[in-house]
Design a protein around this motif. Structure first.
Motif, PDB file in Angstrom:
ATOM      1  N   GLY A 156     -71.413 -90.494 -29.102  1.00 41.01           N
ATOM      2  CA  GLY A 156     -72.280 -89.583 -29.837  1.00 41.01           C
ATOM      3  C   GLY A 156     -73.509 -89.149 -29.075  1.00 41.01           C
ATOM      4  N   GLN A 157     -73.831 -89.821 -27.970  1.00 39.18           N
ATOM      5  CA  GLN A 157     -75.028 -89.467 -27.198  1.00 39.18           C
ATOM      6  C   GLN A 157     -74.719 -88.291 -26.272  1.00 39.18           C
ATOM      7  N   LYS A 158     -74.519 -87.136 -26.882  1.00 44.38           N
ATOM      8  CA  LYS A 158     -74.069 -85.940 -26.166  1.00 44.38           C
ATOM      9  C   LYS A 158     -75.081 -85.447 -25.140  1.00 44.38           C
ATOM     10  N   ASP A 159     -76.363 -85.543 -25.473  1.00 41.49           N
ATOM     11  CA  ASP A 159     -77.399 -84.992 -24.604  1.00 41.49           C
ATOM     12  C   ASP A 159     -77.981 -86.028 -23.638  1.00 41.49           C
ATOM     13  N   SER A 160     -77.369 -87.188 -23.614  1.00 39.97           N
ATOM     14  CA  SER A 160     -77.909 -88.251 -22.770  1.00 39.97           C
ATOM     15  C   SER A 160     -77.778 -87.904 -21.295  1.00 39.97           C
ATOM     16  N   SER A 161     -78.763 -88.296 -20.510  1.00 42.12           N
ATOM     17  CA  SER A 161     -78.725 -88.064 -19.069  1.00 42.12           C
ATOM     18  C   SER A 161     -77.690 -88.958 -18.393  1.00 42.12           C
ATOM     19  N   VAL A 162     -77.219 -89.951 -19.124  1.00 42.98           N
ATOM     20  CA  VAL A 162     -76.201 -90.857 -18.564  1.00 42.98           C
ATOM     21  C   VAL A 162     -74.889 -90.672 -19.330  1.00 42.98           C
ATOM     22  N   ARG A 163     -74.561 -89.412 -19.618  1.00 37.56           N
ATOM     23  CA  ARG A 163     -73.369 -89.089 -20.403  1.00 37.56           C
ATOM     24  C   ARG A 163     -72.097 -89.659 -19.772  1.00 37.56           C
ATOM     25  N   VAL A 164     -71.938 -89.489 -18.482  1.00 36.82           N
ATOM     26  CA  VAL A 164     -70.729 -89.957 -17.804  1.00 36.82           C
ATOM     27  C   VAL A 164     -70.616 -91.472 -17.906  1.00 36.82           C
ATOM     28  N   ALA A 165     -71.733 -92.161 -17.687  1.00 40.49           N
ATOM     29  CA  ALA A 165     -71.735 -93.620 -17.781  1.00 40.49           C
ATOM     30  C   ALA A 165     -71.427 -94.069 -19.201  1.00 40.49           C
ATOM     31  N   ASN A 166     -71.947 -93.362 -20.181  1.00 38.90           N
ATOM     32  CA  ASN A 166     -71.683 -93.713 -21.572  1.00 38.90           C
ATOM     33  C   ASN A 166     -70.216 -93.503 -21.935  1.00 38.90           C
TER      34      ASN A 166
ATOM     35  N   PRO B 113     -79.311 -87.623 -34.016  1.00 33.42           N
ATOM     36  CA  PRO B 113     -78.657 -88.110 -32.793  1.00 33.42           C
ATOM     37  C   PRO B 113     -79.366 -89.261 -32.097  1.00 33.42           C
ATOM     38  N   ALA B 114     -80.673 -89.374 -32.274  1.00 30.70           N
ATOM     39  CA  ALA B 114     -81.411 -90.470 -31.623  1.00 30.70           C
ATOM     40  C   ALA B 114     -80.927 -91.829 -32.105  1.00 30.70           C
ATOM     41  N   SER B 115     -80.315 -91.882 -33.282  1.00 36.08           N
ATOM     42  CA  SER B 115     -79.849 -93.159 -33.837  1.00 36.08           C
ATOM     43  C   SER B 115     -78.623 -93.696 -33.110  1.00 36.08           C
ATOM     44  N   PHE B 116     -77.896 -92.846 -32.390  1.00 36.59           N
ATOM     45  CA  PHE B 116     -76.712 -93.327 -31.664  1.00 36.59           C
ATOM     46  C   PHE B 116     -77.097 -94.390 -30.632  1.00 36.59           C
ATOM     47  N   ALA B 117     -78.187 -94.151 -29.904  1.00 36.85           N
ATOM     48  CA  ALA B 117     -78.620 -95.117 -28.888  1.00 36.85           C
ATOM     49  C   ALA B 117     -79.002 -96.440 -29.543  1.00 36.85           C
ATOM     50  N   LYS B 118     -79.665 -96.369 -30.704  1.00 41.52           N
ATOM     51  CA  LYS B 118     -80.015 -97.592 -31.430  1.00 41.52           C
ATOM     52  C   LYS B 118     -78.756 -98.321 -31.872  1.00 41.52           C
ATOM     53  N   GLY B 119     -77.776 -97.558 -32.340  1.00 39.26           N
ATOM     54  CA  GLY B 119     -76.516 -98.166 -32.762  1.00 39.26           C
ATOM     55  C   GLY B 119     -75.825 -98.881 -31.620  1.00 39.26           C
ATOM     56  N   ALA B 120     -75.824 -98.259 -30.445  1.00 43.37           N
ATOM     57  CA  ALA B 120     -75.203 -98.884 -29.271  1.00 43.37           C
ATOM     58  C   ALA B 120     -75.895-100.196 -28.917  1.00 43.37           C
ATOM     59  N   GLU B 121     -77.218-100.182 -28.959  1.00 43.11           N
ATOM     60  CA  GLU B 121     -77.992-101.379 -28.627  1.00 43.11           C
ATOM     61  C   GLU B 121     -77.709-102.520 -29.608  1.00 43.11           C
ATOM     62  N   VAL B 122     -77.712-102.205 -30.887  1.00 39.03           N
ATOM     63  CA  VAL B 122     -77.554-103.244 -31.914  1.00 39.03           C
ATOM     64  C   VAL B 122     -76.127-103.778 -31.960  1.00 39.03           C
ATOM     65  N   LEU B 123     -75.130-102.882 -31.884  1.00 36.42           N
ATOM     66  CA  LEU B 123     -73.734-103.344 -31.925  1.00 36.42           C
ATOM     67  C   LEU B 123     -73.393-104.158 -30.677  1.00 36.42           C
ATOM     68  N   SER B 124     -73.942-103.773 -29.538  1.00 35.89           N
ATOM     69  CA  SER B 124     -73.733-104.561 -28.314  1.00 35.89           C
ATOM     70  C   SER B 124     -74.330-105.959 -28.471  1.00 35.89           C
ATOM     71  N   LYS B 125     -75.487-106.008 -29.110  1.00 33.61           N
ATOM     72  CA  LYS B 125     -76.149-107.293 -29.360  1.00 33.61           C
ATOM     73  C   LYS B 125     -75.296-108.158 -30.285  1.00 33.61           C
TER      74      LYS B 125
END
Length: 453
Positions: free
Chosen positions: A255-265, A220-232
């Motif tokens: 996919g960032q289910k456990d993120s503290s910013v789930r609503v924002a995501n 799951p940690a790769s979802f955040a990386k994917g968001a960063e790279v695809l946004s770039k």
């Protein structure tokens, strides 16, 4: 003539050991790297571009040593000539869902199919650390010290970029999504290095981002990386021909289910899909993504009614799209509009009569409809028994409609525990209806047999 024969024999004898094992002279390579490092730290030598060029080439040669001469598509017969005889060979090995032949060398495992190299996995390096990154840093330093060395720097960076690209490709083919993503990102970063003269490929960002999303299913940690790279990639102006980058970016946020910013995501995911739909209205995957987030039970992003026109518009363009009909059914089920949900799942079953899960889902929706009607009855104040009986008949009719659909699902997959359990409970509930008691007995026995196994 005798002399010539002896000479040929001598050459053959010399060549024989080379074919017996993969030759990577680790000691010599490490010695060369140590010298290059020492020269770069020397006050006099370290001020010269040539020193850094030599260091860059030394580190490139070191990282490439385990696979030197190897390429995808190489004939299997050439493998022994290039790397020597494999230590072991294993036929029919499963790799990334395919049966391949594995050739195990001291430094690399090579995989072949149909007589050709299809991919490989490097198993050890001559030295710890990111050797290719050291090569890039050295070429960058050479460029800083002497711009006149631009052509040599460009050549060096091109070699490293090609190495990263190749490793990205083979890791992808080997099913190593995260490593493939890392290599594609490294290839992209190499292109950003001063002195690089080739065409900058923003599709490296797309590939890397997509693969991080793929890896997110197990990491799951790769979802955040994917968001960063695809946004770039989007910021760089990259868009694939069909707009799938928006769909993958949605998954990266979602996919960032456990993120503290789930609503924002979730809101970011919605905006990404909306942007994608505006640019690529024919991409039904984007519509499916919108259905997913609008009907999310924990963090819905809006009124699902907003989606009806969008989904129906997409279906008007692609009426045979099973996934869209499935999404439409899920959407209406979340809105408790069971009739529309049933109509949609009926279409799914029509499009794919062999889909046991679709048949099971359709049966469940008939049950859900019956349950909802039953709940209404319990809350209603009836004035006559006839009125109550009429509504009860509607409940029974809905339950009975589920039976043949669930039986079709059972025929397609008789080992499905949920299907058999549902049929048992449902037919018992309908036991007073004609023909239902024998069905109950049948599925009760089937359930016992399944649980016994």
């Amino acid at each position: 003539m005798k002399r010539l024969i002896l000479a040929v024999m001598a050459i053959t004898l010399m060549a024989a050991p080379m074919a017996n094992a993969q030759k990577v002279n680790k000691a010599a390579i490490v010695a060369k790297l140590d010298k290059a490092d020492a020269d770069s730290k020397d006050a006099k030598k370290g001020s010269k571009a040539a020193t850094w060029l030599a260091r860059g080439n030394a580190y490139y040669e070191a990282v490439n040593a385990p696979i030197n001469g190897l390429f995808v598509g190489m004939e299997e017969a050439m493998l022994a000539l290039t790397l020597g005889k494999a230590d072991t060979q294993n036929a029919g090995v499963q790799l990334n869902g395919k049966a391949v032949n594995e050739h195990v060398y001291p430094w690399v495992k090579v995989y072949t199919a149909d007589g050709k190299v299809v991919t490989w996995i490097v198993t050890q390096a001559v030295k710890e650390g990111d050797l290719a990154a050291e090569a890039v840093a050295s070429f960058k330093k050479a460029m800083e010290l002497d711009a006149k060395q631009a052509s040599k720097v460009a050549d060096g960076l091109a070699k490293v970029e090609n190495y990263y690209n190749t490793m990205g490709n083979v890791c992808l083919d080997a099913g190593l999504a995260e490593k493939a993503a890392q290599n594609y990102m490294a290839a992209y970063n190499t292109q950003q290095t001063p002195g690089y003269k080739g065409d900058v490929k923003n599709d490296y960002l797309y590939y890397a981002g997509y693969l991080y999303v793929v890896d997110g299913s197990t990491n799951p940690a790769s979802f955040a990386k994917g968001a960063e790279v695809l946004s770039k990639a989007l910021e760089a102006g990259y868009t694939d021909a069909d707009g799938f980058i928006y769909y993958y970016l949605f998954h990266a946020y979602y996919g960032q289910k456990d993120s503290s910013v789930r609503v924002a995501n979730m809101e970011r995911a919605k905006q990404v899909l909306m942007e994608g739909m505006a640019k690529f209205p024919a991409n039904t995957r984007i519509i499916e993504g919108l259905i997913t987030i609008y009907t999310d039970p924990e963090n819905p992003v809006g009124d699902p009614q907003e989606l009806v026109a969008m989904v129906d518009g997409a279906l008007a363009k692609d009426p045979q799209n099973k996934d869209l009909w499935n999404g439409r059914a899920i959407m209406f089920n979340s809105m408790k509009n069971y009739d529309e949900a049933i109509n949609s799942f009926t279409k799914v079953v029509e499009l794919d009569p062999k889909d046991a899960q679709a048949a099971f889902n359709l049966g469940l929706l008939h049950i859900y409809k019956g349950d909802a009607l039953n709940e209404e009855i319990s809350k209603r104040d009836y004035k006559s028994n006839a009125e109550w009986k009429a509504d009860q008949d509607k409940v029974i009719a809905s339950y009975k409609a589920a039976v043949p659909v669930l039986e079709a699902a059972y025929e397609l997959n008789p080992n499905s525990l949920p299907t058999v359990e549902t049929l048992k409970v449902l037919t018992f509930r309908l036991r007073d209806e004609e023909g239902m008691m024998p069905k109950y007995e049948k599925y009760n026995k089937a359930l016992e047999a399944l649980k016994a196994n």
